[in-house]
Design a protein around this motif. Structure first.
Motif, PDB file in Angstrom:
ATOM      1  N   CYS A   1      34.635 -10.554  -6.009  1.00  0.00           N
ATOM      2  CA  CYS A   1      33.461  -9.687  -6.089  1.00  0.00           C
ATOM      3  C   CYS A   1      33.759  -8.523  -7.025  1.00  0.00           C
ATOM      4  CB  CYS A   1      33.113  -9.166  -4.695  1.00  0.00           C
ATOM      5  SG  CYS A   1      31.688  -8.072  -4.653  1.00  0.00           S
ATOM      6  N   ALA A   2      32.843  -8.274  -7.937  1.00  0.00           N
ATOM      7  CA  ALA A   2      32.950  -7.116  -8.831  1.00  0.00           C
ATOM      8  C   ALA A   2      31.824  -6.149  -8.489  1.00  0.00           C
ATOM      9  CB  ALA A   2      32.844  -7.562 -10.287  1.00  0.00           C
ATOM     10  N   TYR A   3      32.203  -4.916  -8.238  1.00  0.00           N
ATOM     11  CA  TYR A   3      31.240  -3.861  -7.943  1.00  0.00           C
ATOM     12  C   TYR A   3      30.922  -3.150  -9.251  1.00  0.00           C
ATOM     13  CZ  TYR A   3      32.934  -4.842  -3.280  1.00  0.00           C
ATOM     14  OH  TYR A   3      33.283  -5.478  -2.119  1.00  0.00           O
ATOM     15  N   ILE A   4      29.663  -3.180  -9.635  1.00  0.00           N
ATOM     16  CA  ILE A   4      29.272  -2.634 -10.929  1.00  0.00           C
ATOM     17  C   ILE A   4      28.643  -1.251 -10.792  1.00  0.00           C
ATOM     18  CG2 ILE A   4      27.787  -3.009 -12.950  1.00  0.00           C
ATOM     19  CD1 ILE A   4      28.135  -6.053 -12.344  1.00  0.00           C
ATOM     20  N   SER A   5      27.736  -1.122  -9.840  1.00  0.00           N
ATOM     21  CA  SER A   5      27.020   0.136  -9.632  1.00  0.00           C
ATOM     22  C   SER A   5      26.712   0.265  -8.146  1.00  0.00           C
ATOM     23  CB  SER A   5      25.726   0.117 -10.456  1.00  0.00           C
ATOM     24  OG  SER A   5      25.003   1.298 -10.288  1.00  0.00           O
ATOM     25  N   PRO A   6      26.796   1.467  -7.587  1.00  0.00           N
ATOM     26  CA  PRO A   6      26.548   1.617  -6.150  1.00  0.00           C
ATOM     27  C   PRO A   6      25.111   1.254  -5.771  1.00  0.00           C
ATOM     28  CG  PRO A   6      27.398   3.668  -7.092  1.00  0.00           C
ATOM     29  CD  PRO A   6      27.153   2.736  -8.222  1.00  0.00           C
ATOM     30  N   ILE A   7      24.967   0.725  -4.572  1.00  0.00           N
ATOM     31  CA  ILE A   7      23.655   0.513  -3.982  1.00  0.00           C
ATOM     32  C   ILE A   7      23.427   1.668  -3.025  1.00  0.00           C
ATOM     33  CG2 ILE A   7      22.279  -0.957  -2.462  1.00  0.00           C
ATOM     34  CD1 ILE A   7      23.955  -3.350  -3.435  1.00  0.00           C
ATOM     35  N   VAL A   8      22.260   2.287  -3.120  1.00  0.00           N
ATOM     36  CA  VAL A   8      21.939   3.411  -2.234  1.00  0.00           C
ATOM     37  C   VAL A   8      20.745   3.050  -1.368  1.00  0.00           C
ATOM     38  CG1 VAL A   8      22.926   5.165  -3.751  1.00  0.00           C
ATOM     39  CG2 VAL A   8      20.515   4.562  -3.973  1.00  0.00           C
ATOM     40  N   PHE A   9      20.681   3.685  -0.218  1.00  0.00           N
ATOM     41  CA  PHE A   9      19.597   3.432   0.733  1.00  0.00           C
ATOM     42  C   PHE A   9      18.251   3.668   0.050  1.00  0.00           C
ATOM     43  CE2 PHE A   9      16.781   4.377   4.297  1.00  0.00           C
ATOM     44  CZ  PHE A   9      17.028   3.273   5.090  1.00  0.00           C
ATOM     45  N   GLY A  10      17.323   2.742   0.289  1.00  0.00           N
ATOM     46  CA  GLY A  10      15.990   2.857  -0.293  1.00  0.00           C
ATOM     47  C   GLY A  10      15.770   1.953  -1.492  1.00  0.00           C
ATOM     48  N   GLU A  11      16.854   1.437  -2.091  1.00  0.00           N
ATOM     49  CA  GLU A  11      16.679   0.503  -3.207  1.00  0.00           C
ATOM     50  C   GLU A  11      16.243  -0.858  -2.667  1.00  0.00           C
ATOM     51  OE1 GLU A  11      19.599   1.770  -6.792  1.00  0.00           O
ATOM     52  OE2 GLU A  11      20.621   0.931  -5.036  1.00  0.00           O
ATOM     53  N   ASN A  12      15.474  -1.558  -3.462  1.00  0.00           N
ATOM     54  CA  ASN A  12      15.070  -2.919  -3.112  1.00  0.00           C
ATOM     55  C   ASN A  12      16.033  -3.873  -3.786  1.00  0.00           C
ATOM     56  OD1 ASN A  12      12.697  -2.318  -1.566  1.00  0.00           O
ATOM     57  ND2 ASN A  12      11.741  -1.717  -3.485  1.00  0.00           N
ATOM     58  N   ILE A  13      16.828  -4.550  -2.962  1.00  0.00           N
ATOM     59  CA  ILE A  13      17.916  -5.392  -3.458  1.00  0.00           C
ATOM     60  C   ILE A  13      17.620  -6.849  -3.154  1.00  0.00           C
ATOM     61  CG2 ILE A  13      20.399  -5.896  -3.240  1.00  0.00           C
ATOM     62  CD1 ILE A  13      19.755  -3.192  -4.581  1.00  0.00           C
ATOM     63  N   GLU A  14      17.966  -7.716  -4.109  1.00  0.00           N
ATOM     64  CA  GLU A  14      17.879  -9.148  -3.901  1.00  0.00           C
ATOM     65  C   GLU A  14      19.201  -9.785  -4.283  1.00  0.00           C
ATOM     66  OE1 GLU A  14      14.888 -10.955  -6.388  1.00  0.00           O
ATOM     67  OE2 GLU A  14      15.775 -10.173  -8.228  1.00  0.00           O
ATOM     68  N   VAL A  15      19.464 -10.944  -3.658  1.00  0.00           N
ATOM     69  CA  VAL A  15      20.640 -11.752  -3.986  1.00  0.00           C
ATOM     70  C   VAL A  15      20.167 -12.928  -4.830  1.00  0.00           C
ATOM     71  CG1 VAL A  15      22.600 -13.072  -3.106  1.00  0.00           C
ATOM     72  CG2 VAL A  15      21.650 -11.218  -1.739  1.00  0.00           C
ATOM     73  N   LEU A  16      20.776 -13.094  -5.986  1.00  0.00           N
ATOM     74  CA  LEU A  16      20.513 -14.249  -6.840  1.00  0.00           C
ATOM     75  C   LEU A  16      21.687 -15.197  -6.675  1.00  0.00           C
ATOM     76  CD1 LEU A  16      19.178 -11.633  -8.156  1.00  0.00           C
ATOM     77  CD2 LEU A  16      19.010 -13.009 -10.191  1.00  0.00           C
ATOM     78  N   THR A  17      21.403 -16.486  -6.505  1.00  0.00           N
ATOM     79  CA  THR A  17      22.459 -17.471  -6.257  1.00  0.00           C
ATOM     80  C   THR A  17      22.213 -18.708  -7.097  1.00  0.00           C
ATOM     81  OG1 THR A  17      22.638 -16.707  -3.956  1.00  0.00           O
ATOM     82  CG2 THR A  17      23.626 -18.852  -4.480  1.00  0.00           C
ATOM     83  N   ARG A  18      23.295 -19.252  -7.665  1.00  0.00           N
ATOM     84  CA  ARG A  18      23.219 -20.549  -8.338  1.00  0.00           C
ATOM     85  C   ARG A  18      24.574 -21.239  -8.237  1.00  0.00           C
ATOM     86  NH1 ARG A  18      22.749 -18.671 -14.646  1.00  0.00           N
ATOM     87  NH2 ARG A  18      24.961 -18.391 -15.043  1.00  0.00           N
ATOM     88  N   CYS A  19      24.539 -22.560  -8.338  1.00  0.00           N
ATOM     89  CA  CYS A  19      25.773 -23.334  -8.386  1.00  0.00           C
ATOM     90  C   CYS A  19      26.166 -23.466  -9.844  1.00  0.00           C
ATOM     91  CB  CYS A  19      25.569 -24.706  -7.751  1.00  0.00           C
ATOM     92  SG  CYS A  19      27.086 -25.681  -7.664  1.00  0.00           S
ATOM     93  N   GLU A  20      27.404 -23.144 -10.150  1.00  0.00           N
ATOM     94  CA  GLU A  20      27.912 -23.199 -11.518  1.00  0.00           C
ATOM     95  C   GLU A  20      28.556 -24.536 -11.844  1.00  0.00           C
ATOM     96  OE1 GLU A  20      28.191 -20.270 -14.084  1.00  0.00           O
ATOM     97  OE2 GLU A  20      26.355 -20.407 -12.917  1.00  0.00           O
ATOM     98  N   SER A  21      29.275 -25.100 -10.877  1.00  0.00           N
ATOM     99  CA  SER A  21      29.990 -26.341 -11.155  1.00  0.00           C
ATOM    100  C   SER A  21      30.343 -27.052  -9.855  1.00  0.00           C
ATOM    101  CB  SER A  21      31.263 -26.070 -11.967  1.00  0.00           C
ATOM    102  OG  SER A  21      32.117 -25.194 -11.268  1.00  0.00           O
ATOM    103  N   ILE A  22      30.492 -28.378  -9.995  1.00  0.00           N
ATOM    104  CA  ILE A  22      30.912 -29.215  -8.874  1.00  0.00           C
ATOM    105  C   ILE A  22      32.183 -29.948  -9.304  1.00  0.00           C
ATOM    106  CG2 ILE A  22      30.339 -31.195  -7.424  1.00  0.00           C
ATOM    107  CD1 ILE A  22      27.391 -30.463  -7.761  1.00  0.00           C
TER     108      ILE A  22
END
Length: 153
Positions: A71-92
Motif C-alpha cells: 500500500c502506498a499512501y499518497i495524500s491524507p484522507i480527512v473526515f467529510g471527503e467522499n471516498i471510493e475504492v477502485l478495483t481491477r484484476c491486473e493479472s492471473i
C-alpha cells in the motif's frame, strides 16, 4: 511494486465502491488512520468479487487468501471527503491473481492511495496453495473483458 510516478488512469477501472468514513476512522492528527485504509480495500475486494463472480460466493469456504499486500499512501484522507475504492484484476497466474486498487476522492478526483494485492488459491484442508480454479479464471477474465494471463507486469 507500486510506481507512484506512473499511476494508472482511474477510468481503466470497471469496479467502484463508495466507502463511508466514520468518526472513529479519524486519528488524533485529523486524518483517516493508515490501518483503516486496509479495511476500505477489503470492502472494495468483497464487492468486486461479488460483482465479478456470477455464482454465489460461499464466504464460509476459503479458496483464496492474501499472500502479499503493498500500500502506498499518497495524500491524507480527512473526515467529510467522499471516498471510493477502485478495483481491477491486473493479472492471473498459475496459482494466484494480482489486484490493483485505488482510493480516490470522488469530488476532486485526487488519488489518495494505491494498493496491490496478490491473492493465492488455497486449500484449507492441506494448508497448501493450489492451481487457481477455472471458475476464478473465467470470472475475472470475463469481468475485466481482457486476457489477464497474457499480462506480464
Amino acid at each position: 511494486m507500486i510506481d507512484l510516478n506512473n499511476l494508472p488512469d482511474p477510468d481503466g477501472f470497471r469496479h467502484r465502491c463508495p466507502v463511508q468514513l466514520r468518526f472513529n476512522d479519524v486519528d488524533i492528527l485529523g486524518h483517516v488512520n493508515n490501518t483503516v485504509y486496509f479495511s476500505f480495500y477489503d470492502t472494495g475486494k468483497a464487492y468486486y468479487f461479488k460483482q465479478a463472480r456470477t455464482t454465489q460466493i460461499d464466504w464460509m469456504h476459503v479458496d483464496t487468501v492474501i499472500a502479499n499486500v503493498n500500500c502506498a499512501y499518497i495524500s491524507p484522507i480527512v473526515f467529510g471527503e467522499n471516498i471510493e475504492v477502485l478495483t481491477r484484476c491486473e493479472s492471473i497466474h498459475e496459482k494466484s491473481f494480482r489486484l490493483l486498487q485505488m482510493l480516490r476522492d470522488t469530488g476532486s478526483g485526487q488519488i489518495k492511495s494505491v494498493c496491490e494485492t496478490v491473492m493465492v488459491s488455497y486449500d484449507p484442508a492441506s494448508r497448501k496453495s493450489t492451481p487457481l480454479s477455472p471458475l476464478w479464471r473465467k470470472a475475472l477474465t470475463d469481468y475485466e473483458g481482457r486476457d489477464l494471463s497474457a499480462q506480464t507486469k
